[in-house]
Design a protein around this motif. Structure first.
Motif, PDB file in Angstrom:
ATOM      1  N   ASP A  35      13.876  25.946  -3.512  1.00  0.00           N
ATOM      2  CA  ASP A  35      14.982  26.904  -3.544  1.00  0.00           C
ATOM      3  C   ASP A  35      15.936  26.655  -2.381  1.00  0.00           C
ATOM      4  O   ASP A  35      15.536  26.118  -1.338  1.00  0.00           O
ATOM      5  N   GLY A  36      17.191  27.058  -2.558  1.00  0.00           N
ATOM      6  CA  GLY A  36      18.187  26.936  -1.502  1.00  0.00           C
ATOM      7  C   GLY A  36      19.222  25.873  -1.831  1.00  0.00           C
ATOM      8  O   GLY A  36      19.250  25.338  -2.937  1.00  0.00           O
ATOM      9  N   VAL A  37      20.077  25.597  -0.833  1.00  0.00           N
ATOM     10  CA  VAL A  37      21.119  24.566  -0.986  1.00  0.00           C
ATOM     11  C   VAL A  37      20.690  23.341  -0.194  1.00  0.00           C
ATOM     12  O   VAL A  37      20.381  23.448   0.988  1.00  0.00           O
ATOM     13  N   GLN A  38      20.645  22.193  -0.832  1.00  0.00           N
ATOM     14  CA  GLN A  38      20.330  20.946  -0.128  1.00  0.00           C
ATOM     15  C   GLN A  38      21.405  19.904  -0.438  1.00  0.00           C
ATOM     16  O   GLN A  38      21.722  19.664  -1.598  1.00  0.00           O
ATOM     17  N   HIS A  39      21.928  19.302   0.625  1.00  0.00           N
ATOM     18  CA  HIS A  39      22.843  18.166   0.478  1.00  0.00           C
ATOM     19  C   HIS A  39      22.104  16.923   0.935  1.00  0.00           C
ATOM     20  O   HIS A  39      21.521  16.918   2.028  1.00  0.00           O
ATOM     21  N   GLY A  40      22.082  15.893   0.133  1.00  0.00           N
ATOM     22  CA  GLY A  40      21.369  14.681   0.516  1.00  0.00           C
ATOM     23  C   GLY A  40      21.857  13.492  -0.278  1.00  0.00           C
ATOM     24  O   GLY A  40      23.034  13.408  -0.657  1.00  0.00           O
TER      25      GLY A  40
END
Ligand SMILES: [Zn+2]
Length: 336
Positions: free
Chosen positions: A20-25
């Motif tokens: 869950d959450g926002v991930q930038h990768g």
């Protein structure tokens, strides 16, 4: 014949698609080359997840010289908040990242056309490896798939969102519901010149609800076409129940590409004079463009004629044309 066992993908994500959450990768693909012995192609990815719900897979830059998708998706990736989402949004603004960086339709590494490379290969070229990762890892995670296209440097389109006529009418209806929600000025029942190897076909064969766009072209975007892309993707996420709020309903005109007569191709090269602009009504037999031979003066131009009645939905963009280039695409206005 037993199915060949494929080796695992060499791509590794730096994000956890189940968290869950926002991930930038990145989707990191090892690519050893002269200027970076143990280097990688780093394809930007954002995943935004909040609890249980449908997954939308959003892609731009399938072709590297088409810009409305990357604009809408880089913007969405920086602004989407986890609390706004029910389910999951996976955003890859530039699917064929090497092509996107080069500003070309195909990859400068292997000349790979992403949308002719499916199902891909984990032991193939860079483009085939990216396709394989979408085929075996990302598409299976998705319920709905939106893949942005535009005309690139060589074509220009009326701005439309599209889905394909499918054998499964229930699947087809779900796709056209999302096309309607996208709310582009035009909506297309799309025919492909050759559907083999396309991302579209891979997604549809997996039973995913697949929609695509053609939002302009000429190797650039306009304020209008970028705005259509941004509103469209938000509308699709709302219609899928991933974002809350009502779809911003827009008037759209439905178009159909009934058969191969919608395409006209150049049988000679030269200087192209368009005789109709996008959105114009064209009659069967009308000359849609003239192609002047450029080797000498005094020669009559080749006339490219329409093979059906319709609206000019796409046209060749550059001023010079080569034998075999697509000169025009006609579509017929249909009731929804
Ligand atoms: Zn494209």
């Amino acid at each position: 014949m037993p199915e060949r066992t494929l080796r695992p993908s060499p791509l590794s994500p730096t994000v956890d698609f189940s968290a869950d959450g926002v991930q930038h990768g990145f989707l990191r693909l090892p690519y050893s080359r002269d200027d970076s012995a143990w280097g990688s192609v780093m394809i930007p990815v954002t995943v935004v997840k909040n609890g249980e719900g449908p997954t939308a897979l959003l892609t731009g830059g399938n072709h590297g010289d088409e810009y409305e998708g990357p604009i809408a998706l880089f913007d969405l990736a920086r602004s989407l908040k986890a609390e706004a989402v029910t389910g999951r949004v996976i955003i890859v603004p530039a699917m064929n990242y090497p092509a996107f960086l080069a500003g070309t339709r195909t990859s400068p590494i292997d000349r790979g056309n992403m949308n002719r490379s499916f199902p891909g290969a984990p032991d193939g070229t860079v483009t085939q490896k990216i396709a394989d990762y979408f085929q075996r890892t990302l598409l299976p995670l998705a319920d709905i798939v939106l893949d942005f296209h535009s005309g690139g440097r060589t074509l220009d389109f009326l701005p439309f969102c599209a889905a394909h006529i499918l054998p499964d009418k229930a699947e087809e209806a779900k796709a056209f519901d999302l096309v309607r929600a996208f709310g582009a000025p035009w909506s297309m029942k799309m025919l492909e010149i050759d559907a083999v190897g396309m991302y579209d076909t891979a997604a549809e064969e997996m039973g995913k609800v697949f929609i695509t766009t053609e939002l302009g072209g000429g190797g650039t975007a306009t304020a209008k076409s970028a705005a259509i892309a941004k509103t469209g993707v938000a509308n699709v996420l709302k219609a899928a129940g991933i974002l809350s709020g009502g779809v911003e309903t827009r008037a759209t005109t439905w178009l159909d590409m009934p058969d191969g007569n919608c395409f006209s191709f150049a049988e000679d090269g030269g200087l192209i004079e368009p005789l109709f602009d996008l959105g114009d009504t064209v009659g069967n037999g009308d000359v849609v463009a003239r192609i002047y031979p450029v080797g000498r003066t005094g020669a009559p131009p080749l006339e490219v004629k329409a093979k059906m009645d319709g609206i000019l939905a796409a046209r060749h963009f550059p001023g010079l044309v080569k034998p075999g280039d697509c000169v025009s695409v006609l579509a017929t206005v249909v009731a929804e």
